[in-house]
Design a protein around this motif. Sequence first.
Motif, short mmCIF file in Angstrom:
data_model
loop_
_atom_site.label_atom_id
_atom_site.label_comp_id
_atom_site.label_asym_id
_atom_site.label_seq_id
_atom_site.Cartn_x
_atom_site.Cartn_y
_atom_site.Cartn_z
N GLY A 50 0.83 -1.20 0.00
CA GLY A 50 0.00 0.00 0.00
C GLY A 50 0.86 1.25 0.00
N ILE A 51 0.26 2.35 -0.44
CA ILE A 51 1.00 3.61 -0.53
C ILE A 51 0.10 4.76 -0.13
N ASN A 52 0.68 5.76 0.50
CA ASN A 52 -0.14 6.89 0.92
C ASN A 52 -0.35 7.86 -0.25
N THR A 53 -1.02 8.96 0.04
CA THR A 53 -1.48 9.84 -1.05
C THR A 53 -0.35 10.52 -1.82
N ASP A 54 0.77 10.83 -1.13
CA ASP A 54 1.81 11.61 -1.79
C ASP A 54 3.08 10.82 -2.07
N ASN A 55 2.99 9.51 -2.09
CA ASN A 55 4.14 8.66 -2.43
C ASN A 55 5.22 8.62 -1.34
N SER A 56 4.97 9.19 -0.18
CA SER A 56 6.03 9.30 0.82
C SER A 56 6.14 8.09 1.74
N SER A 57 5.14 7.23 1.75
CA SER A 57 5.16 6.09 2.66
C SER A 57 4.49 4.90 2.02
N ALA A 58 5.09 3.72 2.21
CA ALA A 58 4.53 2.50 1.65
C ALA A 58 4.77 1.33 2.61
N TYR A 59 3.95 0.32 2.47
CA TYR A 59 4.18 -0.91 3.23
C TYR A 59 4.19 -2.09 2.25
N TYR A 60 4.82 -3.16 2.69
CA TYR A 60 4.88 -4.38 1.89
C TYR A 60 4.65 -5.58 2.78
N ALA A 61 3.96 -6.56 2.25
CA ALA A 61 3.85 -7.84 2.93
C ALA A 61 5.23 -8.48 2.98
N ASP A 62 5.50 -9.22 4.04
CA ASP A 62 6.79 -9.88 4.17
C ASP A 62 7.10 -10.77 2.96
N SER A 63 6.06 -11.34 2.39
CA SER A 63 6.24 -12.27 1.28
C SER A 63 6.77 -11.60 0.01
N VAL A 64 6.65 -10.27 -0.10
CA VAL A 64 7.09 -9.59 -1.32
C VAL A 64 8.15 -8.53 -1.06
N LYS A 65 8.49 -8.34 0.20
CA LYS A 65 9.44 -7.28 0.56
C LYS A 65 10.78 -7.51 -0.15
N GLY A 66 11.31 -6.45 -0.74
CA GLY A 66 12.57 -6.54 -1.46
C GLY A 66 12.42 -6.97 -2.91
N ARG A 67 11.24 -7.41 -3.30
CA ARG A 67 11.02 -7.86 -4.69
C ARG A 67 10.02 -6.98 -5.42
N PHE A 68 9.03 -6.47 -4.72
CA PHE A 68 7.98 -5.64 -5.33
C PHE A 68 8.18 -4.19 -4.94
N ALA A 69 7.74 -3.28 -5.81
CA ALA A 69 7.80 -1.86 -5.52
C ALA A 69 6.52 -1.19 -5.99
N ILE A 70 5.87 -0.49 -5.09
CA ILE A 70 4.63 0.22 -5.41
C ILE A 70 4.95 1.70 -5.64
N SER A 71 4.23 2.31 -6.55
CA SER A 71 4.38 3.75 -6.80
C SER A 71 3.09 4.28 -7.39
N ARG A 72 2.98 5.59 -7.41
CA ARG A 72 1.79 6.22 -7.98
C ARG A 72 2.19 7.51 -8.69
N ASP A 73 1.42 7.85 -9.70
CA ASP A 73 1.58 9.11 -10.41
C ASP A 73 0.24 9.83 -10.32
#
Length: 121
Positions: A50-73
């Motif tokens: 998940g990611i907050n409104t301004d791209n400044s904070s995100a969380y990842y499930a342990d199962s995908v941490k280090g492999r997935f990256a979330i972003s928004r425009d």
Amino acid sequence: QVQLVQSGGGLAQPGGSLRLSCVASGFSFSTYSMAWARQTPGKELEWVSGINTDNSSAYYADSVKGRFAISRDNDRKTLYLQMNSLKPEDTALYYCIACAHIICYGPYEYRGQGTQVTVSS
């Protein structure tokens, strides 16, 4: 009319990469926190990232941490999920989700149509 239109799923080999996109319309995208969640048959929805409104904070499930990256425009009203080093256990139906609270996790307002990701050799 609210829409979350997803694209980018498909078949990938183990170790490969895919990028999911989700284009929003019909609501104020920049004011909603966003997330990706996935589901396999017979299992509960798993919140992947998940990611907050301004791209400044995100969380990842342990199962995908280090492999997935979330972003928004926010200008393009688009959410992304870059998935690298894919594993067969990443195979699932992936959903783009919009939430009207700070962290998009649990209760949500809108959900995309889902896009299938299959990781197999």
